[in-house]
Design a protein around this motif. Structure first.
Motif, PDB file in Angstrom:
ATOM      1  N   GLY A 118     -87.706   0.987 -66.326  1.00 25.86           N
ATOM      2  CA  GLY A 118     -86.449   1.332 -65.668  1.00 25.86           C
ATOM      3  C   GLY A 118     -85.654   2.366 -66.440  1.00 25.86           C
ATOM      4  N   GLY A 119     -85.682   2.265 -67.755  1.00 30.77           N
ATOM      5  CA  GLY A 119     -84.997   3.261 -68.580  1.00 30.77           C
ATOM      6  C   GLY A 119     -85.623   4.629 -68.447  1.00 30.77           C
ATOM      7  N   LEU A 120     -86.940   4.664 -68.469  1.00 25.51           N
ATOM      8  CA  LEU A 120     -87.627   5.953 -68.315  1.00 25.51           C
ATOM      9  C   LEU A 120     -87.401   6.543 -66.926  1.00 25.51           C
ATOM     10  CD1 LEU A 120     -90.991   5.199 -70.154  1.00 25.51           C
ATOM     11  CD2 LEU A 120     -89.101   6.643 -70.948  1.00 25.51           C
ATOM     12  N   ALA A 121     -87.432   5.686 -65.900  1.00 28.82           N
ATOM     13  CA  ALA A 121     -87.197   6.169 -64.537  1.00 28.82           C
ATOM     14  C   ALA A 121     -85.767   6.692 -64.386  1.00 28.82           C
ATOM     15  CB  ALA A 121     -87.465   5.050 -63.536  1.00 28.82           C
ATOM     16  N   THR A 122     -84.817   5.977 -64.961  1.00 25.60           N
ATOM     17  CA  THR A 122     -83.426   6.428 -64.895  1.00 25.60           C
ATOM     18  C   THR A 122     -83.252   7.756 -65.623  1.00 25.60           C
ATOM     19  OG1 THR A 122     -82.680   4.138 -64.816  1.00 25.60           O
ATOM     20  CG2 THR A 122     -81.047   5.791 -65.426  1.00 25.60           C
ATOM     21  N   ALA A 123     -83.882   7.874 -66.782  1.00 24.84           N
ATOM     22  CA  ALA A 123     -83.794   9.138 -67.524  1.00 24.84           C
ATOM     23  C   ALA A 123     -84.418  10.271 -66.723  1.00 24.84           C
ATOM     24  CB  ALA A 123     -84.477   8.998 -68.881  1.00 24.84           C
ATOM     25  N   GLY A 124     -85.522   9.998 -66.075  1.00 27.32           N
ATOM     26  CA  GLY A 124     -86.167  11.024 -65.262  1.00 27.32           C
ATOM     27  C   GLY A 124     -85.327  11.423 -64.057  1.00 27.32           C
ATOM     28  N   LEU A 125     -84.692  10.445 -63.424  1.00 25.13           N
ATOM     29  CA  LEU A 125     -83.858  10.754 -62.269  1.00 25.13           C
ATOM     30  C   LEU A 125     -82.573  11.490 -62.662  1.00 25.13           C
ATOM     31  CD1 LEU A 125     -84.185   7.437 -60.236  1.00 25.13           C
ATOM     32  CD2 LEU A 125     -85.099   9.673 -59.622  1.00 25.13           C
ATOM     33  N   MET A 126     -82.069  11.211 -63.838  1.00 29.43           N
ATOM     34  CA  MET A 126     -80.817  11.829 -64.277  1.00 29.43           C
ATOM     35  C   MET A 126     -81.037  13.145 -65.024  1.00 29.43           C
ATOM     36  SD  MET A 126     -78.532   9.887 -63.057  1.00 29.43           S
ATOM     37  CE  MET A 126     -77.048  10.390 -63.882  1.00 29.43           C
ATOM     38  N   TRP A 127     -82.271  13.550 -65.258  1.00 29.85           N
ATOM     39  CA  TRP A 127     -82.553  14.764 -66.022  1.00 29.85           C
ATOM     40  C   TRP A 127     -81.916  16.019 -65.425  1.00 29.85           C
ATOM     41  CZ3 TRP A 127     -83.997  15.277 -70.790  1.00 29.85           C
ATOM     42  CH2 TRP A 127     -84.359  16.513 -71.255  1.00 29.85           C
TER      43      TRP A 127
END
Length: 91
Positions: free
Chosen positions: A11-20
C-alpha cells in the motif's frame, strides 16, 4: 501478521506511485499514510472474516479448566505411586 506487513508495504509503494506526479516530496511523505491505511483495511477485513468466534472466550476458559484438572489428576496419581514405592522401600 505477515499479511498485514506485506499489505502495508504494498500500500505504501502504491500510494507513492500514485502520488509521484504531485512531486517526489509529497510522494515520499504520503507513502507511510497510504501503507497504514491499507494495513488497517486489511486488519478490519480479517477481523470480520474471523467472525464472532473470537468473542466466545468462555469455551477456551472451560477447556483450560479441564486441562488443568486433568494435569492435577495425573500429578496426584504420580504422587500416590511415589508414596507407595517409598512405603515398600521402608518396609
Amino acid at each position: 501478521m505477515l499479511l498485514l506487513v506485506f499489505t502495508a508495504i504494498g500500500g505504501g509503494l502504491a500510494t507513492a506511485g500514485l502520488m509521484w506526479p504531485q512531486g517526489a516530496m509529497i510522494s515520499v511523505l504520503s507513502a507511510p499514510l497510504g501503507g497504514s491505511l491499507c494495513a488497517l483495511t486489511a486488519a478490519c477485513l480479517l477481523a470480520t472474516r474471523r467472525g464472532p468466534h473470537w468473542q466466545d472466550e468462555h469455551d477456551l476458559d472451560r477447556q483450560t479448566d479441564e486441562m488443568v484438572a486433568a494435569l492435577r489428576g495425573v500429578s496426584a496419581r504420580a504422587g500416590e505411586g511415589e508414596t507407595a514405592a517409598a512405603a515398600r522401600k521402608a518396609a
